[in-house]
Enzyme design. Structure first.
Site, PDB file in Angstrom:
ATOM      1  N   GLY A 291       4.623  12.551  28.076  1.00 51.28           N
ATOM      2  CA  GLY A 291       3.657  12.990  29.166  1.00 51.28           C
ATOM      3  C   GLY A 291       3.934  12.087  30.239  1.00 51.28           C
ATOM      4  O   GLY A 291       5.214  11.776  30.519  1.00 51.28           O
ATOM      5  N   SER A 292       2.883  11.731  31.245  1.00 51.75           N
ATOM      6  CA  SER A 292       2.986  11.380  32.647  1.00 51.75           C
ATOM      7  C   SER A 292       3.553   9.949  32.614  1.00 51.75           C
ATOM      8  O   SER A 292       3.994   9.399  33.613  1.00 51.75           O
ATOM      9  CB  SER A 292       1.795  11.693  33.550  1.00 51.75           C
ATOM     10  OG  SER A 292       1.723  12.992  33.513  1.00 51.75           O
TER      11      SER A 292
END
Length: 580
Positions: A291-292
């Site tokens: 993810g981020s």
């Protein structure tokens, strides 16, 4: 008159006598030869029937943490075995034997009768020397003892996934015990004894080969940090109703893993009710989309091209970006329609990150991630470790470029993610990972320009300290940097796509910013109570663990309040007290 046959045939009689004489002479010569000249033959035959060699078990090597605290030690134990044939003559002693062994007399009797023709069966293994001697003192015919060693793990469940365990034969079966089994095992010795035809020991002759103990192995982990990480991760799982979790602490300068914990865990000293899921070293085996948390790596690729600066602006309005049938969305509302690169990280804008990625191309991001170890072999040689997957395409379309830039379509392990962040923290230098204590300076590789790494460090500090940042990751008295992430879990059971309401909460960071030394990654699997965002679930764990790490390692604070700030705080407190 009767005549003797020999008198009728004197020559036959003489032949028989000659043959008998030759036979006696041959026997006499053979006796003289065996007794005087080749006496070793008879000695060897006698020894073959009575002389035996008994193995002397080797003491397995000690495993310690970096400060010499024992993590795995070998203790002497007694194993009791029986010659079931010999035991048949003393069946009246079996109930007393069963009582001393703590076994059901009926079960033991049935077993001994079933195996009555066997000359070797185990009665019980791993007794303390005192327990074993108390059984041997009963002097039950056919019952004997063997000295062995059993592994004991002082830290129990806290180091279980890293240290692993041995089986009943003292062979490594998991973790470091398996990976370094030859180093730890040592070489058994031999003892020469004389036994009678029933196998009973008559005389202990000599030691023909001394046992060689295994070598000591000093791991890189610090047991203090291991306890700290285990406690905070366990508490986080309870508070958030999570399924599982992992936490890794790394020294970015040396590449040493200072702590690696997983939940759920198990006690290697008592594995009777052990479930397979508890044995998984999730930090090295579980792969996931980060993810981020990889946005800083994508941003470093953009900065390295020279086409982008931290102050450059990107339009993110209206928070969505359409790519054919695929829609990119920003999870949270941004602070405005336009963001600079630091703002993209602070607001974790997928739209902003995608537009930057379109400009530099997916290949540039792929190369940067590969250089920093994502989807690559770590070189640790840990049993069962996964490599993950970093996709590369002949033609980078916009969808693949965008998803890679914000952490989807790529799978990594927690150990790979902390390794990648160590390069950001170490001014662009990537030190090789190690599970062993290192006494030599690490041969680090420059994987990005130093100035780019320092720029990203400042941006990640803003991610935490900005009013819109991940304030739950702040560490009192220290400046730290990091990035949260939230990733949807893929469906299992052959169903394509993502599972419904199933997330991983992530946080990766380092500190102190004055001279970054320690990188930490927190992974919480399927939190179900207060939310699932990384900044809400994993960031507080990072804060507590980083705070404890910096204090335990005696790192000087770099964010103490100034005298003016202290005076202002004291004045405000006094005023509040006066109003009370």
């Amino acid at each position: 008159m009767i005549k003797l046959e020999g008198a009728l045939y004197p020559w036959r009689f003489r032949v028989v006598l000659a043959l008998l004489a030759l036979l006696v002479g041959a026997i006499a010569c053979q006796i003289v030869y065996l007794q005087v000249i080749d006496h070793d033959f008879l000695k060897g035959q006698g020894d073959a029937r009575s002389l035996r060699h008994i193995q002397i078990p080797a003491h397995r090597g000690l495993i310690t943490d970096r400060n010499g605290e024992p993590l795995a030690v070998s203790t002497p134990v007694t194993t009791l075995w029986a010659n079931a044939k010999e035991m048949q003559v003393a069946k009246d002693r079996w109930p007393a034997l069963a009582h001393a062994l703590g076994q059901d007399p009926k079960v033991l009797t049935a077993r001994l009768e079933q195996q009555a023709n066997k000359e070797f069966i185990y009665l019980v293994r791993g007794l303390t020397p005192e327990q074993g001697q108390s059984v041997l003192d009963l002097k039950v015919p056919g019952v004997y003892g063997i000295e062995e060693f059993r592994r004991f793990y002082p830290a129990g469940e806290v180091t279980a996934h890293m240290v692993g365990f041995t089986d009943i034969d003292d062979k490594g079966r998991e973790g470091v015990e398996l990976a370094y089994d030859e180093w730890l095992a040592g070489v058994p010795g031999k003892r020469q004894v004389i036994k009678d035809r029933r196998g009973r020991l008559i005389k202990d002759v000599q030691v023909t080969k001394n046992a060689k103990a295994g070598k000591t192995l000093a791991l890189s982990i610090d047991l203090r940090l291991q306890y700290l990480a285990n406690r905070e991760l366990r508490n986080a799982l309870v508070e958030n109703g999570a399924k599982a979790g992992s936490l890794v602490i790394m020294d970015v300068k040396t590449g040493e893993i200072l702590a690696m914990v997983n939940q759920p865990t198990y006690n290697p000293n008592n594995r009777r009710n052990l479930q397979p899921a508890m044995m998984r070293n999730r930090a090295m085996i579980d792969v996931f989309e980060p993810g981020s948390t990889v946005k800083p790596i994508s941003m470093s690729a953009a900065l390295e091209t020279g086409r982008w600066k931290p102050t450059d602006k990107v339009e993110v309005y209206p928070g969505t970006l359409q790519l054919g049938k695929y829609t990119i969305r920003d999870v949270s509302r941004t602070e405005g329609p336009v963001l600079d690169l630091t703002g993209i990280l602070i607001n974790s804008s997928n739209v902003g990150m995608s537009k930057v990625a379109f400009d530099i191309g997916g290949e540039a991001i792929f190369r940067q991630m590969a250089k920093m170890g994502l989807g690559q072999d770590t070189g640790l040689g840990f049993p069962g470790e996964r490599v993950g997957n970093l996709p590369n395409y002949r033609e980078w379309r916009k969808a693949e470029t965008a998803t890679l830039s914000y952490g989807y379509g790529v799978s990594v392990t927690a150990i790979q993610l902390v390794h990648a962040f160590s390069a950001l923290a170490n001014n662009g230098k990537l030190a090789p990972l190690t599970l062993l204590k290192s006494d030599k300076p690490a041969q680090a590789t420059q994987v990005m320009p130093e100035q780019v790494a320092k720029t990203v460090q400042g941006m990640l500090q803003e991610v935490i300290e900005n009013p819109r940042g991940v304030w739950r990751a702040k560490v009192p008295a220290y400046h730290v940097g990091g990035k949260s992430g939230t990733a949807r879990k893929t469906s299992s059971g052959g169903v394509k796509g993502y599972a419904v309401n199933s997330y991983r909460s992530l946080f990766a960071g380092f500190g102190p910013m004055s001279d970054p030394r320690y990188a930490i990654v927190v992974v919480i699997d399927e939190p179900s109570k207060a939310g699932y965002f990384g900044g809400l679930v994993s960031a507080p764990v990072f804060s507590k663990v980083m705070s404890g790490t910096l204090r335990l390692m005696n790192v000087t604070p770099d964010n103490l309040p100034t005298a003016a700030e202290q005076q202002a705080a004291a004045t405000a407190a006094a005023a509040k007290g006066g109003r009370g």
